[in-house]
Design a protein around this motif. Structure first.
Motif, PDB file in Angstrom:
ATOM      1  N   LEU A 118       5.610   8.597   5.716  1.00  0.00           N
ATOM      2  CA  LEU A 118       6.932   9.214   5.575  1.00  0.00           C
ATOM      3  C   LEU A 118       6.856  10.729   5.679  1.00  0.00           C
ATOM      4  N   VAL A 119       5.723  11.292   5.272  1.00  0.00           N
ATOM      5  CA  VAL A 119       5.527  12.746   5.378  1.00  0.00           C
ATOM      6  C   VAL A 119       5.594  13.185   6.839  1.00  0.00           C
ATOM      7  N   SER A 139       9.701   2.423   5.942  1.00  0.00           N
ATOM      8  CA  SER A 139       8.951   1.926   4.779  1.00  0.00           C
ATOM      9  C   SER A 139       8.820   0.409   4.830  1.00  0.00           C
ATOM     10  N   LEU A 142      13.983   6.313   7.016  1.00  0.00           N
ATOM     11  CA  LEU A 142      12.881   6.251   6.054  1.00  0.00           C
ATOM     12  C   LEU A 142      12.785   4.879   5.393  1.00  0.00           C
ATOM     13  N   LYS A 201       0.839  -1.204   0.000  1.00  0.00           N
ATOM     14  CA  LYS A 201       0.000   0.000   0.000  1.00  0.00           C
ATOM     15  C   LYS A 201       0.875   1.256   0.000  1.00  0.00           C
ATOM     16  N   PRO A 202       1.579   1.514  -1.088  1.00  0.00           N
ATOM     17  CA  PRO A 202       2.562   2.618  -1.136  1.00  0.00           C
ATOM     18  C   PRO A 202       1.986   3.984  -0.848  1.00  0.00           C
ATOM     19  N   ARG A 203       0.723   4.230  -1.176  1.00  0.00           N
ATOM     20  CA  ARG A 203       0.149   5.545  -0.896  1.00  0.00           C
ATOM     21  C   ARG A 203       0.009   5.773   0.602  1.00  0.00           C
ATOM     22  N   ILE A 210       2.114   4.420   2.787  1.00  0.00           N
ATOM     23  CA  ILE A 210       3.497   4.622   3.221  1.00  0.00           C
ATOM     24  C   ILE A 210       3.945   6.051   2.960  1.00  0.00           C
ATOM     25  N   GLU A 211       3.562   6.603   1.822  1.00  0.00           N
ATOM     26  CA  GLU A 211       3.919   7.993   1.497  1.00  0.00           C
ATOM     27  C   GLU A 211       3.454   8.935   2.592  1.00  0.00           C
ATOM     28  N   LEU A 212       2.240   8.741   3.062  1.00  0.00           N
ATOM     29  CA  LEU A 212       1.691   9.609   4.090  1.00  0.00           C
ATOM     30  C   LEU A 212       2.440   9.437   5.413  1.00  0.00           C
ATOM     31  N   THR A 234      -0.371  17.086   5.807  1.00  0.00           N
ATOM     32  CA  THR A 234       0.864  17.375   5.075  1.00  0.00           C
ATOM     33  C   THR A 234       1.363  18.778   5.392  1.00  0.00           C
TER      34      THR A 234
END
Length: 306
Positions: free
Chosen positions: A36-37, A64, A60, A28-30, A32-34, A292
Motif C-alpha cells: 500500500l505504501v 488489500s 487501497l 500477511k498484513p505486514r 500488505i502494508e508495504l 518507503t
C-alpha cells in the motif's frame, strides 16, 4: 506423528476474536502494508495532485483484498513446509487456528471480491491487473518457481510490483512509461530486500529444500548480488526524474536514500568477504526504509511548486 500437528489446538474451541485474528494473519498484513505504501503515492503522481479520495480508498481496499488473497493461497500451498520452518510456525494453518478448508475458501472469496470490487468501483484495467497479480504470485511463484530455482524471488517478485500499475491505472485508466519505471524500481528492489532475509533463515530454507540463493550459494555471492541489484534499483529510480518528470524534492530523496541503501549493501558484502559476522537484517530493514522514502517522495513531489 508430526509434532506441529500434535500441538495444534481444536479449531472449534477458538473464539471469534482469535479466529478473526487468524484470518488477518493469513493475509500477511505486514506485506500488505508495504504494498500500500507504493500504491497511494503513485496515484498522487498519476493525478499530479490529490486524486478523488473515494477512488484512493476503493483502490487501497481492492488492492488489500487482492494481496490478502494471494498471500492466503501461498499459506495454503506452503503449509507443509511452514510446519517445518521455525520462521513460519506461528502461521494459522500451522497452529490449527484455521483449517485447510477455511483458508482455501477465504483465499478464493477475497480474490474474487478484489477483482469485482476494483472492476465495479475503480475500473476494469485495475481489476485485470489485480487478477494478474494473484495468478502470477500463486501459479508462477508459489507453485512453479519457489521450490525449483534460486531465481524464484527475482521473477516471483513481479507480483509485488503490480500495485504501482494498479494505482496508476485506477487514476488514468491506462499505462505509460512512468508506471513501468515504478514497476522496475520495485522489481529490482525485491531481491536485495529478500535475499538478506533468506541469509538469516538459511537453515530454515535448507531444511525444506527451498533453493533460495543463500542456500545454494555462499554468502559472498549473495552479498555481491545484493550490491548489484541495489545499484540497479537506485539507477532505475533516477530514470523517473526525466521521464515523469520529477522535481527537486524527489531527486534529492532518491539520490540520498539510494546512496544509503548502496552503502548498507556494500557493508554486507565487505563483511562477507572478510568472513566477519554478517548482519543481513540490517540491509533487510534498510531496504524497507529506502523503498518507503522513495515512494513517499513520489507522492509528495507533485504537490510541491518546485
Amino acid at each position: 506423528m508430526d509434532v506441529a500437528l500434535e500441538n495444534r489446538p481444536e479449531t472449534g474451541r477458538i473464539g471469534v476474536v482469535r479466529k478473526i485474528r487468524a484470518y488477518v494473519a493469513l493475509t500477511k498484513p505486514r506485506v500488505i502494508e508495504l504494498l500500500l505504501v507504493t500504491t497511494a503515492p503513485v496515484m498522487i503522481l498519476a493525478a499530479q495532485g490529490i486524486p478523488n479520495l473515494w477512488l484512493v480508498l476503493g483502490t487501497l481496499i481492492g488492492g488489500s483484498l487482492s494481496a490478502g488473497s494471494a498471500n492466503a493461497f501461498n499459506c495454503y500451498i506452503d503449509r507443509d513446509i511452514d510446519r517445518v520452518m521455525n520462521r513460519t510456525q506461528k502461521r494459522p494453518l500451522v497452529t490449527g487456528e484455521l483449517s485447510d478448508r477455511e483458508a482455501l475458501a477465504f483465499a478464493w472469496i477475497t480474490g474474487i471480491a478484489s477483482v469485482l470490487w476494483l472492476g465495479f468501483l475503480v475500473n476494469w484495467l485495475a481489476a485485470a491487473l489485480s487478477l494478474a497479480a494473484i495468478l502470477f504470485y500463486v501459479l508462477v511463484y508459489t507453485l512453479v518457481l519457489k521450490r525449483r530455482t534460486p531465481q524464484n524471488i527475482i521473477w516471483g517478485g513481479a507480483a509485488g510490483c503490480m500495485p504501482v500499475l494498479i494505482g496508476w491505472a485506477a487514476v488514468t485508466g491506462s499505462l505509460s512509461w512512468t508506471p513501468v519505471i515504478l514497476f522496475g524500481i520495485v522489481f529490482l528492489w525485491t531481491p536485495p530486500h529478500y535475499w538478506p532475509l533468506s541469509m538469516k533463515y538459511r537453515a530454515d530454507y535448507q531444511s525444506v529444500n527451498v533453493p533460495m540463493l543463500a542456500v545454494v550459494r555462499g554468502r559472498t555471492v549473495v552479498g555481491l548480488q545484493v550490491v548489484l541489484y541495489a545499484w540497479a534499483t537506485v539507477a532505475c529510480s533516477l530514470l523517473l526524474i526525466p521521464v515523469a518528470p520529477m522535481g527537486v524534492f524527489y531527486s534529492v530523496v532518491a539520490i540520498a536514500s539510494g546512496a544509503w541503501f548502496i552503502v548498507e549493501s556494500h557493508r554486507l558484502y565487505n563483511t562477507a568477504i572478510r568472513h566477519g559476522e554478517v548482519r543481513p537484517m540490517r540491509v533487510f530493514h534498510s531496504s524497507i526504509t529506502y523503498l518507503t522514502l522513495v515512494f513517499l517522495a513520489v507522492g509528495v513531489d507533485p504537490l510541491l511548486p518546485f
